[in-house]
Design a protein around this motif. Structure first.
Motif, mmCIF file in Angstrom:
data_model
loop_
_atom_site.group_PDB
_atom_site.id
_atom_site.type_symbol
_atom_site.label_atom_id
_atom_site.label_comp_id
_atom_site.label_asym_id
_atom_site.label_seq_id
_atom_site.Cartn_x
_atom_site.Cartn_y
_atom_site.Cartn_z
ATOM 1 N N UNK A 21 -3.974 -9.732 2.873
ATOM 2 C CA UNK A 21 -2.516 -9.683 2.994
ATOM 3 C C UNK A 21 -2.021 -10.787 3.933
ATOM 4 N N UNK A 32 -2.570 1.157 6.458
ATOM 5 C CA UNK A 32 -3.309 0.948 5.198
ATOM 6 C C UNK A 32 -3.955 2.234 4.704
ATOM 7 N N UNK A 92 -7.632 2.714 5.437
ATOM 8 C CA UNK A 92 -8.670 1.857 4.840
ATOM 9 C C UNK A 92 -8.961 0.672 5.759
ATOM 10 N N UNK A 93 -10.197 0.218 5.738
ATOM 11 C CA UNK A 93 -10.580 -0.934 6.563
ATOM 12 C C UNK A 93 -10.166 -2.232 5.893
ATOM 13 N N UNK A 96 -10.907 -6.271 4.939
ATOM 14 C CA UNK A 96 -12.042 -7.170 4.740
ATOM 15 C C UNK A 96 -11.656 -8.548 5.310
ATOM 16 N N UNK A 156 -17.791 -1.408 -4.123
ATOM 17 C CA UNK A 156 -17.844 -2.182 -2.870
ATOM 18 C C UNK A 156 -16.525 -2.898 -2.578
ATOM 19 N N UNK A 157 -15.655 -2.948 -3.580
ATOM 20 C CA UNK A 157 -14.354 -3.589 -3.341
ATOM 21 C C UNK A 157 -13.236 -2.575 -3.163
ATOM 22 N N UNK A 198 -12.412 -0.078 -1.224
ATOM 23 C CA UNK A 198 -11.720 0.226 0.031
ATOM 24 C C UNK A 198 -10.752 -0.896 0.403
ATOM 25 N N UNK A 199 -11.254 -2.109 0.301
ATOM 26 C CA UNK A 199 -10.461 -3.290 0.602
ATOM 27 C C UNK A 199 -9.192 -3.314 -0.230
ATOM 28 N N UNK A 200 -9.395 -3.053 -1.524
ATOM 29 C CA UNK A 200 -8.282 -3.139 -2.458
ATOM 30 C C UNK A 200 -7.235 -2.065 -2.227
ATOM 31 N N UNK A 201 -7.738 -0.842 -2.046
ATOM 32 C CA UNK A 201 -6.802 0.259 -1.772
ATOM 33 C C UNK A 201 -6.026 -0.025 -0.504
ATOM 34 N N UNK A 202 -6.743 -0.555 0.478
ATOM 35 C CA UNK A 202 -6.097 -0.896 1.763
ATOM 36 C C UNK A 202 -4.948 -1.877 1.552
ATOM 37 N N UNK A 203 -5.249 -2.943 0.792
ATOM 38 C CA UNK A 203 -4.214 -3.939 0.537
ATOM 39 C C UNK A 203 -3.017 -3.323 -0.159
ATOM 40 N N UNK A 204 -3.284 -2.545 -1.178
ATOM 41 C CA UNK A 204 -2.192 -1.911 -1.927
ATOM 42 C C UNK A 204 -1.384 -1.017 -0.996
ATOM 43 N N UNK A 205 -2.066 -0.286 -0.148
ATOM 44 C CA UNK A 205 -1.369 0.601 0.783
ATOM 45 C C UNK A 205 -0.501 -0.200 1.746
ATOM 46 N N UNK A 206 -1.066 -1.303 2.231
ATOM 47 C CA UNK A 206 -0.314 -2.108 3.197
ATOM 48 C C UNK A 206 0.960 -2.640 2.552
ATOM 49 N N UNK A 207 0.836 -3.162 1.326
ATOM 50 C CA UNK A 207 2.017 -3.641 0.610
ATOM 51 C C UNK A 207 2.994 -2.518 0.352
ATOM 52 N N UNK A 265 3.441 0.225 2.105
ATOM 53 C CA UNK A 265 4.156 0.572 3.340
ATOM 54 C C UNK A 265 5.239 -0.464 3.651
ATOM 55 N N UNK A 266 4.863 -1.723 3.443
ATOM 56 C CA UNK A 266 5.820 -2.796 3.700
ATOM 57 C C UNK A 266 7.018 -2.685 2.761
ATOM 58 N N UNK A 298 0.859 -3.617 -9.328
ATOM 59 C CA UNK A 298 -0.288 -4.271 -8.702
ATOM 60 C C UNK A 298 -1.603 -3.630 -9.131
#
Lengths: 111, 887
Positions: free
Chosen positions: A27, A70, A73-74, A76, B35-36, B38-47, B49-50, B67
């Motif tokens: 992001x 997030x 979530x962690x 990367x 393996x991807x 968590x990263x992906x869900x995190x990004x989607x969540x961050x967007x 929230x924004x 997305x």
């Protein structure tokens, strides 16, 4: 196909990662790209490029600490590898050498 | 009002913490590479929230969905596994269709596979239900897991120890008194059997003496009476429902009297009938206090440490206690008690209840027992023929691979992976095995009745009833068989190179697998040959045992069990029947396996030896044609309490070196038996007193009137056997109205004595038959397949002038070679196995005839020749023009 050649967007992303130092995650990279280039960087596209750069061995990634945002979530985090640095320097050299041989008049007045 | 409030609240909550749409979250979780994720869900969540802050919940959710879908496009490329899975599921219908088609198209192969599996599995089902029955013995005992039996090992001097299931009453009492931490303990004693009388009704029954804790240890529910006190008082009797019904009919038996041996017993309880799968089986229980009152008075050693022959002690440990922790205490008890004994030692130990039926060999065992080795043997045999059927499946499937490899090639090209092909073929073989299960279940139902009828003991031992659990075992078993059978072909198909197959099917390396197929055929035939040779050898040995010259005549002798009646009276009645020639009386019937022994002494009082004995009257020797080497038959008819004569066999002279083994001079010598001095009046030629697996040992015949005779030996010369038997029965009825006549011909009894052996021969013979059928079917399939695939070659050879005989030889050569190898392995293996392992246990066995082996091999070979010959001849007679034209 996957050589050490850097695509234009790849180069931008790689530069952004280098610029963000310790805070380079998807992001943040998007935001930074948008800020500097002015064009909308789509998350999906950036992800794909990050993945490709990693496959090429130009960046490496690690998972960060768990965060409360997030959805827990962690992140990367990405980091430019030695190969990445070499690729960036090469790209810069190519451009500079090209710039150097452009005759002064050639671009004057046309911008 | 409330509801309205709630609704308000809920919608309020929603606006406070808006969540991304659920389905989009699920979508990502479904397709994303782990393996991807968590990263992906995190990004989607961050967007999300924004966007929530800048664009509001609605738009944020909308963007989240977009997305998520966009990621789907990218990650589809990266992680195509789920797509494959998807395709795999879609393809299952197609797999089934092609499998079915292949089954229908190759009727012969399908038949061989399904039939072979069904037949072999039916034996497997039988073994499974047998094992299940044995393992569920005593399952109804609620404290089963912590119930133990005390068993005894008895050692005299340096002789091998005798392992007993029984123990002494004292062991029970001592443990109860001195060992802490035992929940319950009960002492049983067997031998209470005979006739119970109620008024005119007489019912024979088998009962145990049991002490008052019996119902605390065992879960035999009482329908009437108090389990806490039912077996407390002397002369109390607990009847099972069935026995109570027989004795009392519909009258309430509680508190009524039952007469037994002129004593009256009070009925204090009615127990539910004993379940079939219980090692303890009884018609009634008598309080142990009765045994104390009756037996202990007569026998001062009743409670002694050495009186270990008839008593059984069971105990229940607390659930926290380990049986091993009890052993030191028992050892201490052993040491204390044995200190008072000379030369002898009794050692007690604990045996878990679940090992009582399926256990090592113990003497004096109570209830049915089975040695685990028998189960292992049967299971092993079943395993071998199932393996044989699996070999057929493997062989035929791989042989057909030429045809199916194209199908596999196409599947692989459109994206099937190795694991998919593997899965497909495994699934196919499991389905075939399940189809075979349907047939084998029918066969099993038939086999079960046959098996139970094989020998009366078997029906007594197991029920082989079906239960949902058993059916489940059957299903699991079929699946395991399917997986085992299908594994090799599946592996083979999964490794097929798709491109090569599509380009040119003939390049599939089927023929590289030929060595494996050859090996499988050789193994199959070796096993079949071993089986059939075993059966023939076993049968021959069995005939040898049954027809063996025991050293006396058993022909036409009818042994009648007196069952407590007076022998003289019956003999008098019987002697009036014209067909009855001679009658003698004896205590026991020899050569059937049961033995009676006593100690004999000659001149040296310190030298005593065990001598087997039978107590007979003066007619016994002539009736049985026993041969006297010297001396004569009994001359005196002793009165009660008197006994003066003995007839011994040559082994006795040898053992004591009487008169330097000279029979004539041995006459008149005196031996001491049971404190009585007996004069040797005759010397018998050695004969087989025990069963044939025992050596001939010292035997004596004695003649005393002290103990009741057990049997009448009636020599019959009858032309109309049924009529004679009817008149014997009539004579018996006059004497005894309660017990039915128990009369058996000596020859039949000898056959019965070796019934285990005959059961074994029958079972192995049956399995040999199945093994040969299955192996032959497999061979037949292979021959058909080989001739089919070589049809073109054969035609060309024929056109070029090959003779039919030459072609048959060409085609069958390979198979005959395999059979030869199999017989070369099987013959010596069987011979040595019997010569060195099995028959060494039999002291007087028949020599293994080469003929048995050769006949067996010849039979199997003949069958194989017929199959190979008929098929190859058929191929050789083909019209080459037709074959070649169609190509």
């Amino acid at each position: 196909m996957k050589g050490s050649n850097l695509g234009e967007f790849e180069e931008l992303v790689l530069l952004t990662i280098a610029a963000l130092v310790n805070d380079a995650y998807s992001v943040a990279v998007c935001d930074e790209l948008e800020k500097h280039t002015g064009r909308a960087a789509k998350l999906g596209v950036v992800h794909a490029v990050l993945n490709r750069l990693e496959e090429k061995g130009l960046v490496k990634s690690r998972m960060g600490e768990a965060t409360s945002t997030r959805g827990g979530k962690r992140k990367r985090y990405y980091e430019v590898t030695h190969a990445g640095k070499v690729a960036l320097t090469n790209a810069k050299d190519v451009r500079e050498s090209l710039w150097r041989i452009i005759p002064g008049f050639n671009l004057e007045g046309s911008i | 009002m409330n509801r309205f409030d709630n609704q308000n609240n809920r919608s309020g909550d929603k606006s406070q913490v808006a969540q991304p749409p659920r389905w989009a979250q699920h979508l990502i979780r479904w397709y994303c590479r782990p393996d991807l994720l968590e990263d992906l869900q995190g990004d989607l969540n961050e967007y999300f929230e924004r966007n929530l802050k800048t664009k509001g919940p609605g738009r944020a959710r909308w963007i989240y969905c977009l997305d998520a879908l966009k990621f789907f496009r990218l990650y589809t490329i990266r992680k195509p596994d789920f797509l494959n899975l998807f395709i795999h599921w879609i393809m299952i219908g197609s797999y089934l269709k092609t499998s079915r088609r292949s089954l229908v198209r190759n009727k012969l192969f399908s038949f061989i596979n399904i039939f072979g599996l069904a037949v072999s599995m039916s034996v497997g089902l039988l073994v499974i239900s047998l094992i299940s029955d044995f393992l569920s013995y005593d399952d109804f005992q609620l404290k089963k897991d912590r119930t133990y039996r005390v068993i005894t090992s008895y050692q005299n001097l340096d002789e091998p120890a005798v392992e007993l299931a029984s123990t002494s009453v004292k062991v029970g009492q001592e443990i109860r008194k001195t060992v802490a931490g035992i929940d319950e303990l009960t002492i049983l004693r067997n031998g209470f059997s005979g006739d119970a009388h109620v008024g005119e009704t007489v019912v024979p029954f088998e009962a145990y003496w049991a002490d008052n804790s019996f119902f605390k240890v065992f879960s035999f529910p009482l329908l009437k009476g108090d389990p806490a006190t039912a077996l407390k008082e002397p002369y109390s009797l607990v009847l099972t429902e069935k026995t109570a019904k027989k004795l009392f009919g519909d009258v309430d038996p509680l508190g009524k009297f039952v007469r037994f041996d002129s004593l009256n017993y009070t009925v204090t309880g009615i127990a539910k009938d004993v379940p079939k799968l219980s090692h303890l089986r009884f018609d009634a229980l008598v309080s142990f206090a009765t045994a104390d009152a009756l037996l202990a008075k007569k026998d001062p050693n009743f409670h002694g440490w050495e009186n270990v022959w008839q008593n059984y002690v069971y105990l229940v440990l607390p659930s926290t206690s380990d049986p091993a922790s009890l052993q030191p205490t028992l050892d201490k008890l052993n040491a204390k008690e044995n200190a008072a004994l000379k030369n002898r030692k009794f050692t007690v130990a604990l045996q878990p209840l679940n090992e009582v039926v399926l256990s090592k060999r113990l003497d004096n065992s109570i209830g049915p027992t089975m040695r685990p080795i028998a189960i292992w043997i049967l299971g092993g045999l079943a395993f071998i023929i199932i393996l044989s059927a699996c070999f057929n499946y493997t062989n035929l499937s791989i042989a057909r691979s030429l045809r199916r490899s194209r199908e596999v090639g196409i599947r692989k090209i459109i994206g099937a992976m190795k694991s998919h092909v593997l899965g497909q073929f495994m699934a196919e073989s499991v389905i075939i095995a399940l189809m075979a299960l349907v047939f084998s279940f029918g066969l099993f139902l038939f086999l079960r009745t046959q098996f139970l009828a094989l020998d009366p003991h078997i029906g007594d031992l197991v029920t082989l009833d079906l239960s949902p659990r058993i059916i489940l075992y059957f299903l699991v078993f079929a699946m395991v068989v399917g997986l085992a059978a299908g594994f090799l072909p599946a592996l083979f198909f999964s490794r097929i190179n798709a491109l090569q197959v599509i380009k040119d099917a003939s390049t599939v390396k089927v023929f590289q697998r030929i060595s494996m197929r050859k090996a499988l055929i050789v193994i199959q035939y070796t096993l079949s040959l071993i089986f059939i040779a075993t059966t023939l050898i076993g049968y021959n040995q069995y005939r040898g045992l049954v027809l063996f010259d025991l050293g006396f005549t058993t022909e036409n002798i009818l042994n009648i069990r007196l069952q407590g009646n007076k022998g003289d009276v019956l003999a008098k009645e019987l002697s009036e029947i014209p067909a009855v020639r001679e009658i003698s009386q004896s205590m026991m019937i020899t050569s059937l396996g049961s033995i009676h022994g006593t100690n004999m002494k000659y001149t040296d009082p310190r030298d005593s030896a065990m001598v087997w004995l039978n107590q007979v009257d003066e007619h016994y020797l002539p009736v049985h044609n026993h041969k006297l080497v010297a001396g004569k038959n009994f001359t005196l008819r002793p009165k009660k309490g008197e006994e003066s004569e003995a007839i011994v066999n040559e082994q006795v002279l040898k053992r004591f070196n009487i008169a330097k083994r000279d029979p004539e001079k041995a006459l008149g010598n005196v031996v001491t038996v049971d404190g009585k001095k007996l004069t040797i009046v005759g010397v018998l030629k050695d004969f087989h007193y025990g069963t044939m697996d025992k050596k001939i040992e010292p035997v004596m015949f004695r003649y005393s009137a002290d103990e009741p005779w057990g049997y009448l030996n009636v020599k019959i010369a009858s032309t109309d056997l049924p009529a004679t038997m009817a008149s014997i029965d009539k004579a018996w009825r006059k004497l005894d109205k309660v017990h039915p006549l128990e009369a058996k011909f000596y020859d039949d009894q000898i056959e019965e004595a070796y019934s285990q052996f005959s059961v074994m021969v029958k079972v192995i013979g049956f399995i040999a038959f199945l093994a040969i059928c299955i192996a032959s079917l497999g061979l037949f399939g292979m021959v058909v397949f080989t001739t089919e695939t070589r049809l073109k070659e054969i035609s060309i050879r024929k056109v070029l002038g090959a003779t039919e005989g030459g072609l048959v030889f060409l085609l069958s050569r390979g198979f005959l070679g395999l059979l030869l190898v199999a017989s070369l392995v099987a013959l010596p293996a069987t011979y040595f196995f019997f010569d060195k392992v099995v028959l060494t246990n039999f002291a007087y066995h028949q020599p293994i005839g080469l003929s048995e082996l050769v006949i067996g091999i010849g039979l199997v070979m003949l069958l194989a020749f017929l199959m190979i010959g008929s098929q190859t001849l058929k191929a050789a007679r083909n019209n080459p023009a037709k074959v070649l034209k169609s190509e």
